[in-house]
Motif scaffolding. Sequence first.
Motif, short mmCIF file in Angstrom:
data_model
loop_
_atom_site.label_atom_id
_atom_site.label_comp_id
_atom_site.label_asym_id
_atom_site.label_seq_id
_atom_site.Cartn_x
_atom_site.Cartn_y
_atom_site.Cartn_z
N ILE A 19 56.44 52.46 14.72
CA ILE A 19 55.19 53.20 14.95
C ILE A 19 54.86 53.12 16.43
CG2 ILE A 19 52.74 53.31 14.40
CD1 ILE A 19 53.52 52.17 11.64
N TYR A 20 54.87 54.28 17.06
CA TYR A 20 54.73 54.37 18.51
C TYR A 20 53.25 54.56 18.86
CZ TYR A 20 56.02 56.10 23.19
OH TYR A 20 56.18 56.28 24.53
N VAL A 21 52.76 53.76 19.80
CA VAL A 21 51.36 53.88 20.23
C VAL A 21 51.35 54.43 21.66
CG1 VAL A 21 49.19 52.65 20.62
CG2 VAL A 21 50.70 51.94 18.76
N PRO A 22 51.03 55.71 21.83
CA PRO A 22 51.10 56.31 23.16
C PRO A 22 49.89 55.94 24.02
CG PRO A 22 50.36 57.93 21.56
CD PRO A 22 50.60 56.65 20.78
N GLY A 23 50.04 56.15 25.32
CA GLY A 23 48.90 56.00 26.22
C GLY A 23 47.93 57.16 26.01
N GLU A 24 46.68 56.97 26.48
CA GLU A 24 45.70 58.05 26.32
C GLU A 24 44.62 57.94 27.39
OE1 GLU A 24 43.95 57.49 22.42
OE2 GLU A 24 42.46 56.13 23.26
N GLY A 25 43.89 59.02 27.56
CA GLY A 25 42.74 59.01 28.47
C GLY A 25 42.90 59.99 29.60
N GLY A 26 42.11 59.78 30.66
CA GLY A 26 42.12 60.71 31.78
C GLY A 26 42.09 59.97 33.11
N LEU A 27 42.07 60.74 34.17
CA LEU A 27 42.20 60.17 35.52
C LEU A 27 40.94 60.40 36.36
CD1 LEU A 27 45.89 61.23 36.25
CD2 LEU A 27 45.05 58.92 35.81
N ARG A 28 39.82 60.63 35.66
CA ARG A 28 38.58 60.96 36.37
C ARG A 28 38.24 59.95 37.47
NH1 ARG A 28 33.95 61.48 32.19
NH2 ARG A 28 35.59 62.65 31.19
N LYS A 29 38.47 58.68 37.21
CA LYS A 29 38.16 57.64 38.19
C LYS A 29 39.40 57.16 38.94
CE LYS A 29 33.72 57.31 37.62
NZ LYS A 29 32.76 57.46 38.71
N GLY A 30 40.53 57.82 38.71
CA GLY A 30 41.75 57.44 39.43
C GLY A 30 42.25 56.06 39.07
N LEU A 31 42.13 55.70 37.80
CA LEU A 31 42.56 54.36 37.37
C LEU A 31 43.44 54.45 36.12
CD1 LEU A 31 39.20 52.33 37.60
CD2 LEU A 31 41.12 52.26 39.22
N VAL A 32 44.56 53.74 36.18
CA VAL A 32 45.43 53.62 35.00
C VAL A 32 45.50 52.13 34.64
CG1 VAL A 32 47.80 53.84 34.16
CG2 VAL A 32 46.79 55.67 35.55
N PHE A 33 45.07 51.78 33.44
CA PHE A 33 45.12 50.40 32.96
C PHE A 33 46.39 50.24 32.12
CE2 PHE A 33 40.91 48.25 33.62
CZ PHE A 33 40.32 49.26 34.37
N ILE A 34 47.10 49.14 32.33
CA ILE A 34 48.34 48.90 31.57
C ILE A 34 48.25 47.55 30.87
CG2 ILE A 34 50.85 48.74 31.67
CD1 ILE A 34 50.77 50.30 34.31
N GLY A 35 48.36 47.56 29.54
CA GLY A 35 48.36 46.33 28.75
C GLY A 35 49.77 45.91 28.38
N GLU A 36 49.86 45.02 27.39
CA GLU A 36 51.16 44.44 27.03
C GLU A 36 51.87 45.27 25.95
OE1 GLU A 36 51.39 40.08 26.59
OE2 GLU A 36 52.08 40.49 24.55
N ALA A 37 51.29 45.26 24.76
CA ALA A 37 51.90 45.93 23.61
C ALA A 37 50.84 46.08 22.53
CB ALA A 37 53.06 45.10 23.06
N PRO A 38 50.96 47.05 21.64
CA PRO A 38 49.96 47.19 20.59
C PRO A 38 49.96 46.01 19.62
CG PRO A 38 51.71 48.86 20.37
CD PRO A 38 52.01 48.06 21.58
N GLY A 39 48.78 45.71 19.08
CA GLY A 39 48.66 44.73 18.00
C GLY A 39 48.53 45.48 16.67
N ALA A 40 48.10 44.75 15.64
CA ALA A 40 48.05 45.34 14.30
C ALA A 40 47.07 46.51 14.22
CB ALA A 40 47.67 44.26 13.29
N THR A 41 45.89 46.35 14.81
CA THR A 41 44.89 47.43 14.73
C THR A 41 45.36 48.65 15.50
OG1 THR A 41 43.26 45.65 14.80
CG2 THR A 41 42.41 47.88 14.94
N GLU A 42 45.95 48.40 16.67
CA GLU A 42 46.46 49.52 17.49
C GLU A 42 47.58 50.25 16.75
OE1 GLU A 42 45.95 46.39 18.72
OE2 GLU A 42 44.21 46.84 19.97
N GLU A 43 48.43 49.47 16.06
CA GLU A 43 49.53 50.08 15.31
C GLU A 43 48.96 50.94 14.17
OE1 GLU A 43 53.65 48.38 13.62
OE2 GLU A 43 51.91 47.66 12.54
N ALA A 44 47.95 50.41 13.48
CA ALA A 44 47.38 51.14 12.34
C ALA A 44 46.71 52.44 12.80
CB ALA A 44 46.37 50.26 11.62
#
Length: 185
Positions: free
Chosen positions: A22-47
Motif C-alpha cells: 500500500i503506497y502512501v504518496p506525498g500531498e499538498g502544495g508549495l504556497r509557502k515554498g516548503l517541502v516536509f519529508i518524514g520517514e515512512a507511513p505508519g498504520a494510520t497513514e497506511e489505512a
Amino acid sequence: MKLSSIDSIPHLWYSKVMSKLIYVPGEGGLRKGLVFIGEAPGATEEALQKPFVGQAGEVLDRYLKYVGITRSDIYITNVVKVRPEDNRTPTDEEIATWRVPLLKELTALERYGESFSIVTLGLTAAKAMLGEDIEKMGQVSGAIQYGCLDYKIVCTYHPAYILRSPDAFNEVKKDLDIVSKLMLQ
Ligand code: URA
C-alpha cells in the motif's frame, strides 16, 4: 502487505508482492515554498493512504502552528512510501533505494511552483537528503544544510520523538525559527 525483506522474494513473485504494497504518496502544495519529508507511513497513514495523519501528525501540526502555517500551505511526503513491517526504522540500504524516487518527486515539484526549501523530520529523512553517515540529529539540526540538488535543507527532530521526549520541542523551535525565515511570505 508490509515491506519486508524484498531481497528474499523470488524474482517471479516480486511484481505480485509489490502490487499488494500500500503506497502512501506525498500531498499538498508549495504556497509557502516548503517541502516536509518524514520517514515512512505508519498504520494510520497506511489505512488512509495519507502522510502524517496519526499521532505523529498531531505533533507535526504543532510544528506548523508554531510557524503560523497549516497543512494546506505545505507539501508533505516520506522517504519510504510503504509501511515497513512492525514500523521498524528503514535500513540505510532502503534509504538509498527510496532516495531515487524521492529525488524524482522533488524534481517533478520544481516544475509546479516557486523554488522551495526542505524540512527533514528525523534521521531517516536527514540521511536521505544529506548522506547515510549522519548518526545523530544534533550533527545537522540548528543550521541550514546543503545536500543533493542544492536545496536549502533544515533538519529537525521527528514528531514521534517529541511524543517520547516532549522537552525536545524547544530544540525543534530553534529549527522552526530558521524555517520561518526561509518560507515564502
Ligand atoms: N511518521 C512518518 O515519518 N511519516 C508518516 O507519514 C507518519 C509517521
